[in-house]
Write an enzyme that holds these catalytic residues in place. Structure first.
Site, PDB file in Angstrom:
ATOM      1  N   GLU A  81      -3.566   4.753   2.194  1.00 27.98           N
ATOM      2  CA  GLU A  81      -4.422   5.491   1.254  1.00 27.98           C
ATOM      3  C   GLU A  81      -5.472   6.350   1.956  1.00 27.98           C
ATOM      4  O   GLU A  81      -6.081   7.225   1.334  1.00 27.98           O
ATOM      5  CB  GLU A  81      -5.145   4.509   0.324  1.00 27.98           C
ATOM      6  CG  GLU A  81      -4.250   3.793  -0.676  1.00 27.98           C
ATOM      7  CD  GLU A  81      -3.889   4.666  -1.868  1.00 27.98           C
ATOM      8  OE1 GLU A  81      -4.360   5.814  -1.933  1.00 27.98           O
ATOM      9  OE2 GLU A  81      -3.128   4.194  -2.725  1.00 27.98           O
ATOM     10  N   GLU A 112       7.436 -12.947  11.382  1.00 33.62           N
ATOM     11  CA  GLU A 112       6.032 -13.240  11.706  1.00 33.62           C
ATOM     12  C   GLU A 112       5.895 -14.103  12.949  1.00 33.62           C
ATOM     13  O   GLU A 112       4.818 -14.211  13.522  1.00 33.62           O
ATOM     14  CB  GLU A 112       5.335 -13.887  10.517  1.00 33.62           C
ATOM     15  CG  GLU A 112       5.760 -15.301  10.207  1.00 33.62           C
ATOM     16  CD  GLU A 112       4.927 -15.901   9.084  1.00 33.62           C
ATOM     17  OE1 GLU A 112       4.498 -17.053   9.261  1.00 33.62           O
ATOM     18  OE2 GLU A 112       4.701 -15.230   8.066  1.00 33.62           O
TER      19      GLU A 112
END
Length: 294
Positions: A81, A112
Site C-alpha cells: 500500500e 516457514e
C-alpha cells in the site's frame, strides 16, 4: 510446560458451538477487540520504529518486510500500500515471505522452517536499511533467521511478536510486543494476533509518513494519483489546503505533473514548479514549513 499465549486455550472457547452462532460471534468480536487494545502498550516502540523507517527512506535505504504465513500476509499488505498511499518508490521496498507470496488459495506451510535462501535474499542489506520482521509466536525460524542476518549486517531490526521474551523480540533493535490474549480458536493467529499486527504495521507506516511530511492536516499530500478516484482526491486536497477552487487546483496539479505538494505551493503561493521544489527541499519535504517560507 506452560504454553505461550498464542497457543493457549481461551476461557471463552466453549462458546464456539454449532447452533448458537450469535453467541459465538459475540465471543469472536470481543476477542478481536481485546487483541486490538494490546497495541496501546507498544506505542513508544512503535514510534521508535516509525522514526527508523523514516530515516531509512530519507537516506535512500530499503524497508524489508519479513514474515511467514498469516503474519506474512499482514506485512505484505502494508508494504504494497505504501506506493499508492505515500508514493514510496518500489526500489525502497522489499517483501520477503517464506515460500514466496501466494498466487493461489493455499498458503505454503513448511516454508516457514526453510531458511536456506535467506542469505541470498538479504545479501544487499546495508546499515541504512530497516527490517520489519513479524511473527506471532516470535520464534518462526524463517523470521528469526532473517532478523539475525539483518543484525549482522548492521541493519535496524524492528521485531513484532505476540509472545513476550520470544527470540525475535530478544534479537530486535526495536522490539514491539503485542501481548494479545489466547485465540478463541487456539493457535489460529490470523485472528487476534493478526489483528494487532495489522494495526501495528499500519501505525508504523502511517507514522513514518507523518515524520516524512507525507501527511498534512490528516490528508495524504504525497499520494500517487494514478486512477480517477485518486485524481479527484488529489484535486480536493490541493483545493482545500491552498484554499482555491477546483479548476485552479486542477491546473496546479497539471503544472506539477500530478504531484500534490508542489501543486499546493503553486496554487497557494503562485510559485513556479522549480520554486515549489526548491522550497520543499529546503523544508525537508514538510509542507507546513514550505507554506510559511518567504
Amino acid at each position: 510446560m506452560t504454553l505461550p499465549p498464542t497457543e493457549q486455550l481461551h476461557p471463552d472457547a466453549l462458546q464456539l458451538t454449532p447452533g448458537n452462532l450469535v453467541s459465538a460471534a459475540r465471543a469472536l468480536a470481543e476477542g478481536q477487540i481485546a487483541a486490538a487494545t494490546a497495541v496501546r502498550d507498544a506505542l513508544d516502540n512503535i514510534a521508535r520504529g516509525a522514526e527508523a523507517m523514516a530515516e531509512t527512506i530519507r537516506t535512500h535505504g530499503v524497508l524489508h518486510f519479513v514474515a511467514a504465513g498469516s503474519s506474512g500476509l499482514m506485512a505484505a499488505a502494508d508494504a504494497q500500500e505504501l506506493g499508492g498511499t505515500f508514493s514510496i518508490a518500489p526500489a525502497r521496498l522489499r517483501i520477503h515471505m517464506a515460500g514466496g507470496l501466494p498466487t493461489g488459495v493455499q498458503m505454503p506451510g513448511g516454508a516457514e522452517d526453510a531458511t536456506d535462501d535467506l542469505e541470498d535474499a538479504l545479501s544487499a542489506l546495508t546499515s541504512r536499511d530497516t527490517v520489519i520482521a513479524v511473527s506471532a509466536s516470535g520464534s518462526t525460524p524463517y523470521t528469526v533467521a532473517a532478523a539475525k542476518i539483518a543484525r549482522a549486517r548492521k541493519a535496524t531490526v524492528i521485531g513484532i511478536a505476540n509472545n513476550a521474551d520470544s527470540p525475535l523480540l530478544q534479537g530486535a533493535d526495536i522490539p514491539i510486543l503485542l501481548a494479545t490474549p489466547p485465540e478463541l480458536i487456539s493457535g489460529s493467529t490470523r485472528m487476534g494476533a493478526g489483528t494487532a499486527q495489522k494495526i501495528a504495521l499500519n501505525m508504523l507506516s502511517s507514522l513514518m509518513a507523518v515524520e516524512l511530511g507525507h501527511v498534512h492536516g490528516g490528508m495524504m499530500v504525497n499520494l500517487r494519483a494514478d486512477n480517477d478516484k485518486l485524481r479527484a482526491r488529489a484535486t480536493g486536497i490541493v483545493a482545500r489546503i491552498a484554499d482555491v477552487d477546483t479548476n485552479t487546483a486542477q491546473q496546479a496539479l497539471e503544472t506539477a505533473n500530478g504531484e500534490v505538494k508542489p501543486a499546493i505551493l503553486i496554487a497557494a503561493k503562485g510559485l513556479s514548479l522549480a520554486q515549489a521544489h526548491t522550497q520543499l527541499k529546503a523544508s525537508r519535504g514538510i509542507l507546513a514549513a514550505a507554506l510559511t517560507r518567504n
